[in-house]
Design a protein around this motif. Structure first.
Motif, short mmCIF file in Angstrom:
data_model
loop_
_atom_site.label_atom_id
_atom_site.label_comp_id
_atom_site.label_asym_id
_atom_site.label_seq_id
_atom_site.Cartn_x
_atom_site.Cartn_y
_atom_site.Cartn_z
N GLY A 102 11.05 -8.01 20.53
CA GLY A 102 10.96 -7.18 21.72
C GLY A 102 9.54 -6.69 21.92
O GLY A 102 8.69 -6.81 21.03
N VAL A 103 9.29 -6.16 23.10
CA VAL A 103 7.99 -5.57 23.43
C VAL A 103 8.04 -4.09 23.10
O VAL A 103 8.94 -3.37 23.54
N VAL A 104 7.07 -3.64 22.32
CA VAL A 104 7.03 -2.25 21.85
C VAL A 104 6.04 -1.46 22.69
O VAL A 104 4.92 -1.91 22.94
N ASP A 105 6.44 -0.27 23.12
CA ASP A 105 5.61 0.54 24.00
C ASP A 105 4.26 0.88 23.37
O ASP A 105 3.21 0.71 23.98
N PHE A 106 4.29 1.39 22.14
CA PHE A 106 3.05 1.82 21.47
C PHE A 106 3.30 1.79 19.97
O PHE A 106 4.32 2.29 19.50
N PHE A 107 2.38 1.19 19.22
CA PHE A 107 2.49 1.28 17.77
C PHE A 107 1.11 1.16 17.13
O PHE A 107 0.14 0.74 17.76
N VAL A 108 1.06 1.58 15.88
CA VAL A 108 -0.18 1.58 15.12
C VAL A 108 -0.02 0.61 13.96
O VAL A 108 0.99 0.65 13.23
N ALA A 109 -1.00 -0.27 13.78
CA ALA A 109 -0.91 -1.30 12.74
C ALA A 109 -2.31 -1.66 12.27
O ALA A 109 -3.30 -1.39 12.94
N SER A 110 -2.36 -2.28 11.09
CA SER A 110 -3.63 -2.87 10.67
C SER A 110 -3.90 -4.09 11.55
O SER A 110 -3.01 -4.63 12.19
N GLY A 111 -5.15 -4.51 11.56
CA GLY A 111 -5.53 -5.62 12.43
C GLY A 111 -6.37 -5.12 13.59
O GLY A 111 -6.15 -4.02 14.09
N LYS A 112 -7.30 -5.94 14.03
CA LYS A 112 -8.19 -5.55 15.13
C LYS A 112 -7.85 -6.27 16.42
O LYS A 112 -7.66 -5.65 17.47
N TYR A 114 -5.20 -8.40 16.80
CA TYR A 114 -3.75 -8.46 16.94
C TYR A 114 -3.11 -7.67 15.79
O TYR A 114 -3.72 -7.52 14.72
N PRO A 115 -1.92 -7.13 15.98
CA PRO A 115 -1.29 -6.30 14.94
C PRO A 115 -0.85 -7.14 13.75
O PRO A 115 -0.32 -8.23 13.91
N LYS A 116 -1.06 -6.58 12.55
CA LYS A 116 -0.64 -7.27 11.33
C LYS A 116 0.44 -6.49 10.60
O LYS A 116 1.56 -6.95 10.46
N HIS A 117 0.10 -5.32 10.10
CA HIS A 117 1.03 -4.53 9.28
C HIS A 117 1.34 -3.23 10.02
O HIS A 117 0.55 -2.31 10.03
N PRO A 118 2.51 -3.12 10.66
CA PRO A 118 2.84 -1.92 11.45
C PRO A 118 3.18 -0.71 10.56
O PRO A 118 3.84 -0.86 9.53
N TYR A 119 2.76 0.46 11.01
CA TYR A 119 3.03 1.69 10.28
C TYR A 119 3.82 2.71 11.09
O TYR A 119 4.69 3.40 10.57
N PHE A 120 3.51 2.83 12.38
CA PHE A 120 4.04 3.93 13.18
C PHE A 120 4.31 3.46 14.59
O PHE A 120 3.47 2.79 15.20
N PHE A 121 5.47 3.83 15.12
CA PHE A 121 5.89 3.41 16.46
C PHE A 121 6.18 4.62 17.34
O PHE A 121 6.74 5.62 16.88
#
Length: 211
Positions: A102-112, A114-121
């Motif tokens: 699915g498409v996520v509104d906003f999240f924080v992840a490692s990676g510059k 493109y997202p790699k390791h998600p932490y917080f949504f």
């Protein structure tokens, strides 16, 4: 398997054998933690609070995001050297010979790039009186996908927003717990901002343990 937006919390619990908990230590540690607010931050959140109070029943979903939520998140600044914020990006994970995505509104992840390791949504951004679906279910299934993707046994953190109301959630193993509502039109906005700032410290700790 259906997309994130179609899940209910009952379906998520049954499909992935999750346990709702009234208390979870990782959630308590997050919510009880305090982060100091600089004078300019206090001025900004006071301004945003007044704007939300004036327009909370008038703004559509895009206005709520553009005029309140994103300025608040920009002030927290989830774009650092070791992690970035991502908006309306797709997450996909193969689980039990199927795929949830699915498409996520906003999240924080490692990676510059493109997202790699998600932490917080942060999920939903729905208007309170027009909310459709099950925001908790949609958030939790997203967090389940991130948990499977990360495969590190660490907690996954999240939040869903309904107009002025913010709810914070932690998924750890098969257990999850959520907070009561924080009302951004009240002094709760200081706690909301402090909790978001504290998440940055939590993310850095998670990154350090990965190295």
């Amino acid at each position: 398997m259906k997309s994130f937006s179609k899940w209910t919390i009952a379906e998520v619990e049954e499909t992935f054998a999750l346990n709702p908990c009234k208390q979870l230590e990782s959630l308590n540690q997050w919510l009880d933690a305090t982060a100091s607010l600089a004078p300019d931050e206090q001025d900004l959140i006071a301004e945003l609070r007044e704007k939300l109070l004036d327009h909370v029943w008038d703004w559509n979903e895009s206005e709520l995001k553009g005029k309140f939520i994103f300025p608040l998140l920009a002030a927290v600044n989830f774009d650092e050297e070791q992690y970035q914020s991502f908006i309306e990006r797709e997450i996909s994970m193969a689980i039990d010979n199927d795929t949830i995505s699915g498409v996520v509104d906003f999240f924080v992840a490692s990676g510059k790039r493109y997202p790699k390791h998600p932490y917080f949504f942060i999920h939903e951004f729905k208007k309170e009186r027009e909310a459709s679906g099950d925001p908790l279910g949609q958030l939790i299934v997203t967090m389940v996908a991130a948990q499977k993707l990360n495969n590190d046994g660490k907690p996954v953190y999240g939040c869903y927003v309904m107009d002025r109301l913010w709810f914070f959630v932690v998924l750890q193993g098969k257990d999850y717990a959520g907070s009561l509502a924080y009302d951004a039109t009240k002094d709760d906005i200081k706690e909301i901002f402090s909790i978001l700032k504290k998440m940055k410290e939590f993310i850095l700790k998670l990154i350090v343990t990965e190295q």
